[in-house]
Design an enzyme around this catalytic site. Structure first.
Site: not given
Ligand code: SF4
Length: 351
Positions: A38, A193, A200, A203
């Site tokens: 960490e 992200c 996205c 995601c």
């Molecule tokens: S959809 Fe997921 S990857 Fe895209 S901005 Fe939102 S949290 Fe981030």
């Protein structure tokens, strides 16, 4: 039992399919190994950290080995990783754990945060991963995920913004599978992200992410208010003795490159002859400078000009604790700032 909230459920499911599970510091609940990883991961990416982590753990397999090691050995293994205060703090904290806590690791957030170099997010990650305690984390990756998911305006380094992010991190952290969740949210930030070109469409949070729904992903997190980095210039003196060894001096324990071994520095434009005579008691013959190069820190740029000189009375410098004649062909173990390492490497490979 408290049900796991949808954000965590989606994340854990994604983690099961896509998360990283074979990083060198995974598969253990050993607080020492998790702590070392960490600290190294603060401000540094996984790919860079991995080989450093493996060498470090090989050299210092547990906290007692680390506490017993000379700080030079620790900084030597940190050379090139940057942010050397992390290495010094890790070493100091290991000594505290061994000498004042009988080798026992803290079991609370406050206990970890009392150690040098350990902040709330690092303490939370260690307690979550090593002990399964429900503790939120908020490293750079998590800040970015949450700033986008909740479309939070403002630079995350700002106290008020950070405090809002902590509140969200706290609420989202589940009561079950906290180890996996902690790794999962770091992975989501690093793999999906991402700072640039977030993925996205892959995601798990895409149907609920405020920034994506508002078509404004790139607006979050807000950038740091712009401040131009100043430029400083310095001459680094390559003082050679008759055996072509170079004089290194240890820097003071705190401040820039604290405790590392560096080349003597003076202002560009300084009368080198006079400077060496008055500061080091050395008579030198100054040669033409090498080309300058730039080393950038987060808060300023440093333009370095190496200046080779031949010392006519090398005996005037007695090797003592703070100075050493360094043989570049047979380098020993000591921590070196990156620009100094670069210069010595150039010297080593020059026929
Ligand atoms: S959809 Fe997921 S990857 Fe895209 S901005 Fe939102 S949290 Fe981030």
């Amino acid at each position: 039992m408290i049900a796991t909230a949808p954000f965590a459920k989606r994340l854990l499911q994604w983690y099961g399919d896509h998360g990283r599970k074979d990083l060198p510091w995974q598969g253990t609940q050993n607080p020492y190994k998790i702590w070392v990883s960490e600290i190294m991961l603060q401000q540094t990416q996984v790919a860079t950290v991995s080989p450093y982590y493996e060498r470090f753990i090989l050299a210092f397999p547990d906290v007692r080995d680390l506490a017993a090691a000379p700080v030079d050995d620790v900084l030597h293994l940190w050379t090139g990783l940057g942010y050397y205060a992390r290495g010094r703090n890790l070493h100091a904290a290991a000594k505290l754990i061994v000498n004042e806590h009988q080798g026992q690791y803290p079991a609370t957030l406050e206990g970890w945060c009392a150690l040098p170099g350990v902040g709330r997010s690092t303490a939370g990650a260690i307690l979550a991963i090593a002990h399964g305690q429900r503790q939120p984390i908020l490293d750079g990756n998590v800040k970015r995920v949450l700033a986008r998911y909740f479309a939070i305006d403002g630079w995350p380094g700002d106290k008020a913004v950070e405090s809002r992010l902590w509140q969200h991190a706290e609420t989202l952290t589940p009561h079950l599978r906290v180890q996996d969740y902690t790794q999962a949210i770091m992975d989501l930030g690093a793999m999906v992200c991402r700072r640039r070109q977030p993925l996205c469409n892959r995601c798990p949070q895409r149907l609920h992410c405020a920034a994506l729904l508002g078509d404004s992903v790139h607006a979050y997190p807000s950038p740091k208010p712009h401040k131009k980095r100043p430029i400083r210039s310095v001459a680094m003196l390559l003082l050679f003795d008759s055996k072509q060894q170079v004089l290194l001096a240890r820097r003071p324990p705190s401040g820039l490159w604290g405790g590392l071994w560096s080349l003597p520095e003076c202002d560009l434009g300084e009368d080198i002859d006079h400077w060496c005579q008055s500061r080091l008691g050395l008579k030198v013959e100054v040669n033409p400078p090498w080309p300058s190069f730039r080393h950038s820190f987060s808060h300023f740029h440093l333009d370095v000009t190496p200046i080779p000189t031949h010392v006519k009375n090398a005996n005037a410098v007695m090797e003592k604790h703070e100075t050493v004649w360094y043989n570049v062909k047979r380098p020993d173990r000591r921590g070196l700032p990156a620009p100094v390492k670069r210069i010595l490497e150039q010297l080593r490979t020059t026929p």
